[in-house]
Design an enzyme around this catalytic site. Structure first.
Site, mmCIF file in Angstrom:
data_model
loop_
_atom_site.group_PDB
_atom_site.id
_atom_site.type_symbol
_atom_site.label_atom_id
_atom_site.label_comp_id
_atom_site.label_asym_id
_atom_site.label_seq_id
_atom_site.Cartn_x
_atom_site.Cartn_y
_atom_site.Cartn_z
ATOM 1 N N HIS A 1 69.094 44.930 36.127
ATOM 2 C CA HIS A 1 69.376 44.876 37.844
ATOM 3 C C HIS A 1 70.295 43.288 38.634
ATOM 4 O O HIS A 1 70.782 44.316 39.232
ATOM 5 C CB HIS A 1 67.751 44.245 37.893
ATOM 6 C CG HIS A 1 66.949 44.884 37.300
ATOM 7 N ND1 HIS A 1 66.039 45.479 36.517
ATOM 8 C CD2 HIS A 1 66.693 46.511 38.009
ATOM 9 C CE1 HIS A 1 65.369 45.524 35.769
ATOM 10 N NE2 HIS A 1 65.506 47.128 36.694
ATOM 11 N N LYS B 1 72.860 53.355 33.761
ATOM 12 C CA LYS B 1 71.893 53.930 32.471
ATOM 13 C C LYS B 1 70.751 55.007 32.628
ATOM 14 O O LYS B 1 70.589 55.636 32.382
ATOM 15 C CB LYS B 1 71.209 52.692 31.767
ATOM 16 C CG LYS B 1 69.991 52.328 30.897
ATOM 17 C CD LYS B 1 69.273 51.798 31.254
ATOM 18 C CE LYS B 1 67.779 52.199 31.049
ATOM 19 N NZ LYS B 1 67.136 52.415 31.178
#
Ligand code: AMP
Length: 305
Positions: free
Chosen positions: A39, A150
């Site tokens: 993140h 991802k």
């Protein structure tokens, strides 16, 4: 500057408009919180383009029945400390009622791209993703929004959404951040216990095997998928899928050629893990971004940073 905490759409929109009025790009990084280095890499990429607001919202609509919505890790204070350190200007952490006002019935659906892979195994998942992301885009009015490769299918579904609705937001798809052994970072890696952590790397290994086969000249998709599947089945508790699909439409291929996605999903213990590799298959085989027009560099160039 301390990271501001916003909880209403009105606050988020006011802040976004004030940044833009002073000539800054507004960058949104949507997350469900429990932030890890994956993140934070999106936030750092965002800081290269403008002022960053990170949304933290565990979106009930994108969890299928029986999934981990209730137990999904919620750690707002720890997230806030990490975001402050990295330099995000604001967090948008709305309540469920703020995003889904009582009586609401509106949904945003992307067809086709939402159907295969995770769409087959997580009922209603992408409907939840596209509905919430539309609400975040309309609410926060970002110039740029950053997502991790991802979740490659999510990236493609959102790419389609933005094109179809002509939404004025430019998408960046950012590379996958991995642990040392190759396991893709994920909030769900927390669920792995003991030896499960070692077996979790099986997804990356299965995809690596697919890549090796392509590099050695194999082009038959059924053969490649069979080999990847047997590796995945040996290490994971319950494989959902491991497939080779065409980018960007995720159609099946008989022979691998051009830009392809190797994608896998499997349960290890109670963690449902996903991973993928995007490859350009020609005479040589090389790893490439999902979409060239949506790398950080390409988006930076479009936004005159
Ligand atoms: P999540 O909180 O899991 O919904 O993820 C929020 C965003 O972070 C999504 O755009 C994900 O694709 C991205 N993300 C999650 N894990 C990683 C990772 N290991 N590397 C890069 N981005 C990631």
């Amino acid at each position: 500057m301390p990271t501001r905490l916003l909880t209403t759409v009105e606050e988020a929109r006011d802040l976004s408009r004030s940044w833009r009025a002073s000539g800054r790009n507004v960058v949104l990084v949507p997350t469900m919180g429990d932030l890890h280095e994956g993140h934070l890499s999106l936030v750092r990429a965002g800081l290269d383009v403008g002022d960053v607001v990170v949304s933290i919202f565990v979106n009930p609509m994108q969890f299928a029945p029986g999934e981990d919505f209730e137990s999904y890790p919620r750690r707002l204070e720890a997230d806030r400390a990490r975001l402050e350190e990295v330099g995000a200007a604001a967090i948008f952490a709305p309540s469920v009622e703020e995003i889904y006002p009582p009586g609401e019935t509106t949904r945003v659906e992307v067809r086709q791209l939402s159907a295969p892979l995770c769409g087959q195994h997580r009922e209603g998942h992408f409907l939840g993703v596209t509905t919430v992301c539309t609400k975040l885009f309309v609410g926060c009015e970002p110039d740029v929004a950053i997502f991790g490769q991802k979740d490659a299918q999510q990236c493609l579904v959102l790419w389609r959404l933005v094109r179809d609705l002509r939404l004025p937001v430019d998408l960046v798809f950012s590379p996958t951040i991995r642990e040392k052994d190759g396991l893709a970072m994920s909030s769900r890696n927390r669920y792995l216990e003991g030896e499960q952590r070692d077996r979790a790397v099986t997804l990356a290994r299965a995809l690596g095997r697919g890549r090796q086969l392509l590099e050695s000249g194999e082009r038959d998709v059924a053969t490649i998928e069979r080999e990847m599947r047997s590796l995945l089945a040996a290490g994971a508790d319950r494989p959902d899928y491991v497939e080779l699909r065409r980018v960007p439409d995720l159609e099946r291929l008989d022979l691998a050629e051009g830009r392809v996605l190797l994608a896998a999903a499997a349960y290890v213990g109670r963690a449902r893990l996903i991973d993928n590799l995007c490859l350009e298959v020609g005479e040589a085989v090389r790893e490439v971004p999902l979409l060239d027009a949506h790398t950080l560099q390409a988006v930076r160039a479009r936004h005159a940073v």
